[in-house]
Design a protein around this motif. Structure first.
Motif, short mmCIF file in Angstrom:
data_model
loop_
_atom_site.label_atom_id
_atom_site.label_comp_id
_atom_site.label_asym_id
_atom_site.label_seq_id
_atom_site.Cartn_x
_atom_site.Cartn_y
_atom_site.Cartn_z
N ALA A 1 -4.83 26.89 54.71
CA ALA A 1 -5.31 26.15 52.75
C ALA A 1 -5.44 27.41 51.40
O ALA A 1 -5.21 26.82 50.89
CB ALA A 1 -6.64 25.82 53.78
N ALA A 2 -5.92 28.31 51.99
CA ALA A 2 -6.37 29.29 51.51
C ALA A 2 -5.20 30.21 50.59
O ALA A 2 -5.29 30.64 49.89
CB ALA A 2 -7.35 30.83 51.28
N GLY A 3 -3.88 29.95 51.77
CA GLY A 3 -2.79 30.32 51.43
C GLY A 3 -2.83 32.09 51.76
O GLY A 3 -1.45 33.04 51.38
N THR A 4 -3.48 32.74 53.01
CA THR A 4 -3.72 33.92 53.28
C THR A 4 -3.12 33.32 54.80
O THR A 4 -4.21 32.82 55.80
CB THR A 4 -4.80 34.65 53.35
OG1 THR A 4 -5.94 33.36 53.67
CG2 THR A 4 -5.02 35.09 51.85
N GLN A 5 -2.58 34.20 55.69
CA GLN A 5 -2.10 33.53 56.74
C GLN A 5 -2.78 35.17 57.63
O GLN A 5 -3.05 35.93 57.23
CB GLN A 5 -0.75 33.84 57.30
CG GLN A 5 0.50 32.99 56.50
CD GLN A 5 -0.31 31.36 56.74
OE1 GLN A 5 -0.06 31.64 58.28
NE2 GLN A 5 0.37 30.96 56.33
N VAL A 6 -3.27 34.71 59.05
CA VAL A 6 -3.61 34.86 59.86
C VAL A 6 -2.57 36.30 60.30
O VAL A 6 -1.44 35.94 60.81
CB VAL A 6 -4.78 34.90 61.04
CG1 VAL A 6 -5.12 36.25 62.00
CG2 VAL A 6 -5.63 33.83 60.52
N THR A 7 -3.10 37.96 60.08
CA THR A 7 -2.23 38.66 60.46
C THR A 7 -1.67 38.77 62.04
O THR A 7 -2.99 38.78 62.71
CB THR A 7 -1.87 40.07 59.93
OG1 THR A 7 -3.50 41.31 60.11
CG2 THR A 7 -2.77 40.18 58.08
N PRO A 8 -1.23 39.30 63.09
CA PRO A 8 -0.49 39.46 64.10
C PRO A 8 -2.06 40.37 64.66
O PRO A 8 -2.74 40.53 65.36
CB PRO A 8 0.71 39.52 64.15
CG PRO A 8 1.53 39.80 63.13
CD PRO A 8 -0.05 39.78 61.85
N PHE A 9 -2.00 41.22 63.83
CA PHE A 9 -3.29 42.29 63.83
C PHE A 9 -4.67 41.85 63.84
O PHE A 9 -5.17 42.28 64.88
CB PHE A 9 -3.51 43.83 62.95
CG PHE A 9 -4.12 44.22 63.10
CD1 PHE A 9 -3.98 45.74 64.98
CD2 PHE A 9 -5.13 44.44 62.50
CE1 PHE A 9 -5.37 46.14 65.18
CE2 PHE A 9 -7.02 45.22 62.56
CZ PHE A 9 -6.77 46.54 63.98
N GLU A 10 -4.90 41.07 63.16
CA GLU A 10 -6.26 40.28 62.84
C GLU A 10 -5.88 38.97 63.87
O GLU A 10 -7.61 39.14 64.92
CB GLU A 10 -6.34 39.01 61.50
CG GLU A 10 -6.07 40.52 60.07
CD GLU A 10 -6.04 39.79 59.01
OE1 GLU A 10 -6.95 39.93 57.80
OE2 GLU A 10 -5.57 38.15 58.93
N ALA A 11 -5.08 38.27 64.69
CA ALA A 11 -5.31 37.44 65.30
C ALA A 11 -5.39 38.10 66.95
O ALA A 11 -5.74 37.54 67.56
CB ALA A 11 -4.15 37.30 65.56
N SER A 12 -5.20 39.20 66.93
CA SER A 12 -4.87 39.99 67.92
C SER A 12 -6.11 40.62 68.21
O SER A 12 -6.74 40.42 69.86
CB SER A 12 -4.00 41.00 68.10
OG SER A 12 -4.02 41.67 69.73
N GLN A 13 -6.68 41.41 67.45
CA GLN A 13 -8.08 41.99 67.21
C GLN A 13 -9.11 40.61 67.20
O GLN A 13 -9.16 40.88 68.52
CB GLN A 13 -8.43 42.88 66.56
CG GLN A 13 -9.85 43.30 66.13
CD GLN A 13 -10.09 44.38 66.94
OE1 GLN A 13 -9.32 44.99 66.63
NE2 GLN A 13 -10.83 44.30 67.54
#
Length: 98
Positions: A40-52
């Protein structure tokens, strides 16, 4: 071959399967799925953030009591049984008195 990246859906699946040790293995129908705020904020979760996040959540050791709930605390479960029986008995006596 493309490298596999962790996604928010994989993290949610791990949580729903009890791999984060804070709930039982059961799907949780979320009203707002994990990652919706970022979308909704227009900022996707990066693969690194999701992995962390996935590593942090699934890397915790299970507690001795298991997932929170009545099954992990028999005294709390017994308290609810006694209270329920007391309330049912009181209601039965009130019904007989009227």
């Amino acid at each position: 071959m493309a490298k596999s990246h962790t996604t928010v859906d994989q993290l949610r699946h791990d949580i729903d399967r009890g791999r984060t040790h804070d709930k039982v293995d059961f799907p949780d129908p979320a009203a707002v799925p994990l990652g919706s705020d970022e979308e909704a904020a227009g900022t996707q979760v990066t693969p690194f953030e999701a992995s962390q996040a996935r590593h942090d959540e699934t890397g915790r050791p299970a507690s001795k009591a298991g997932a929170p709930g009545l099954e992990s605390n028999p005294r709390k479960a017994n308290l609810f049984i006694v209270l329920g029986a007391g309330i049912a008995g009181t209601l039965a006596l009130l019904a007989l008195a009227t």
